[in-house]
Write an enzyme that holds these catalytic residues in place. Structure first.
Site, short mmCIF file in Angstrom:
data_model
loop_
_atom_site.label_atom_id
_atom_site.label_comp_id
_atom_site.label_asym_id
_atom_site.label_seq_id
_atom_site.Cartn_x
_atom_site.Cartn_y
_atom_site.Cartn_z
N HIS A 272 0.83 -1.20 0.00
CA HIS A 272 0.00 0.00 0.00
C HIS A 272 0.86 1.26 0.00
O HIS A 272 0.63 2.19 -0.77
CB HIS A 272 -0.92 -0.02 1.22
N GLU A 276 1.41 3.80 -3.44
CA GLU A 276 1.07 5.22 -3.37
C GLU A 276 2.27 6.09 -3.75
O GLU A 276 2.14 7.06 -4.51
CB GLU A 276 0.58 5.58 -1.97
N LYS A 279 2.91 5.86 -7.56
CA LYS A 279 1.94 6.66 -8.31
C LYS A 279 2.35 8.13 -8.33
O LYS A 279 2.35 8.77 -9.39
CB LYS A 279 0.55 6.54 -7.67
N ASN A 280 2.70 8.66 -7.16
CA ASN A 280 3.09 10.06 -7.08
C ASN A 280 4.37 10.34 -7.86
O ASN A 280 4.48 11.35 -8.57
CB ASN A 280 3.28 10.47 -5.61
#
Length: 434
Positions: A272, A276, A279-280
């Site tokens: 998780h 994240e 993605k950023n």
């Protein structure tokens, strides 16, 4: 009704009428019982919130699940511990500003917590030696977990409803930030307990992860999780931008001197966080190099020391100004468009801006952390810190006490540092007269 030879024979209509009356009676009885149960909820919350949650380490989770797993013991622990964790955070929900507490979404979340507390208390005095009780408890836990699947986006929707109706103020923003960090951390911990019990005692083995103890991998290879998270993020990036940066990963094992880095951890939590961050990093890299012939890679380094496992992800996505770093972890500053609840596809929590703050909570849950170090105009380093030893990876749990209560009651005083003005002070008006 007809009387024939001393026997009573009921007509079909009479039987149907009797059945309907019984059905209405049973519904009325259930209605009364539910109202009685609901009326006792404040007493239950007051009672269980007087106890502090009992934090467990990954080692304790692992030892229990692998060597002496006993469903009866787990049942007896959870039927006490889950009401304590639920009640502690439910006391804090009631301390939220009335305007936020009154939003439909927050009211819905509250109702889920009340129902889940009542569901668990159904088993509080049940016989742990009855296999039907144990089976029913496991089923109830699965129902509770499913009921709470949308807690994060629903609470986020409540914050949006509040912001759309009322003006923000700094005191409310600080209290909401304080509460949501604690609320979501509590949720992570409750789901951890529920997952361990249901995965270990549901009578099946996960064919994809046969060596896992519940949700814990006793031999988690960190680089494998890094690559899995990268591939999923890459798929999304390719779909949206038609391009994506490559991955360069290396690892350093200071404990053995060589070899892959393995830890005892919950892979889904680590995934998780990494997903994240990828993605950023990918979005920033692609958008910052739109006119470039090629994209610079995202570099990940994994290091194992005596105390910490550290994962550093570096990108050349242009960075973020120092003044905006804190906002990336704020629940009140998301400016993304509101997503639709219950829709599938896309990135988790897309549109709420909760990815980073929730990821940091996953890191902190077992005494780690997640930090961002950015160079505006160049790129960002995101660093995940985890405990290397499972005995040090102890749950970080919120507890409702006077200190927490005071946090919501006190008005935050003005800053005791000067606030710089955009216009320089006119010193001429203070000229000393001779």
């Amino acid at each position: 009704m007809q009387i024939t030879g001393g026997r009573q024979q009921w007509s079909t209509g009479a039987l149907a009428s009797l059945s309907n009356r019984r059905s209405r009676t049973m519904k009325f009885v259930r209605f009364l019982m539910k109202n009685v149960a609901l009326s006792n909820v404040p007493k239950h919350i007051d009672h269980f919130s007087k106890f502090s949650p009992s934090p467990l380490s990954i080692k304790q989770f692992l030892d229990f699940g692998s060597t002496n797993a006993c469903e009866k013991t787990s049942f007896m622990f959870l039927r006490q511990e889950l009401p304590v964790r639920l009640s502690n955070i439910m006391k804090e929900i009631n301390l939220l500003p009335d305007r936020l507490l009154g939003t439909p979404s927050v009211q819905l979340v509250q109702s889920w917590y009340v129902q889940s507390l009542l569901d668990i208390l159904e088993f509080y005095n049940r016989n742990p030696n009855d296999h039907r009780v144990l089976s029913g408890f496991t089923g109830a836990l699965i129902t509770i977990r499913n009921r709470h699947n949308d807690v994060v986006p629903t609470m986020a929707q409540g914050v949006i409803e509040y912001k759309e109706s009322f003006c923000e103020d700094s005191v409310t923003s600080q209290n909401v930030q304080y509460f949501l960090d604690r609320f979501y951390m509590s949720r992570i911990s409750i789901r951890m307990l529920i997952n361990q019990h249901t995965l270990i005692f549901d009578g099946t083995t996960n064919p994809a992860h046969p060596k896992h103890i519940g949700s814990i991998d006793p031999d988690c290879e960190v680089v494998d999780v890094v690559r899995d998270a990268y591939e999923t993020a890459k798929l999304l990036c390719d779909q949206y931008y038609m391009d994506s940066p490559t991955l360069e990963v290396d690892q350093h094992n200071a404990v053995s001197g060589s070899g892959a880095v393995h830890i005892i951890y919950v892979p889904s939590h680590l995934y998780h966080m990494l997903f994240e961050l990828f993605k950023n990093a990918m979005r920033a890299t692609v958008e910052n190099h739109e006119s470039s012939p090629s994209l610079p890679p995202i570099k990940v380094r994994v290091s194992l020391g005596g105390e910490d496992v550290t994962i550093k992800m570096s990108d050349k996505g242009g960075g973020v100004p120092l003044s905006k770093i804190d906002r990336l972890f704020s629940y009140m500053y998301s400016t993304a468009p509101t997503p639709h609840l219950g829709t599938s596809g896309g990135a988790p929590l897309a549109g709420f801006g909760y990815g980073l703050p929730i990821s940091r909570l996953y890191a902190k849950y077992f005494q780690g952390d997640l930090q961002l170090y950015s160079m505006e105009g160049y790129g960002t380093d995101a660093v995940i810190y985890l405990k290397a030893l499972s005995k040090d990876s102890v749950e970080r749990l919120p507890v409702y006490n006077k200190s927490a209560w005071r946090h919501y009651q006190h008005n935050h005083e003005a800053d005791d540092w000067c606030i710089p003005s955009s216009d320089p002070k006119n010193l001429a008006v203070h000229k000393i007269q001779h």
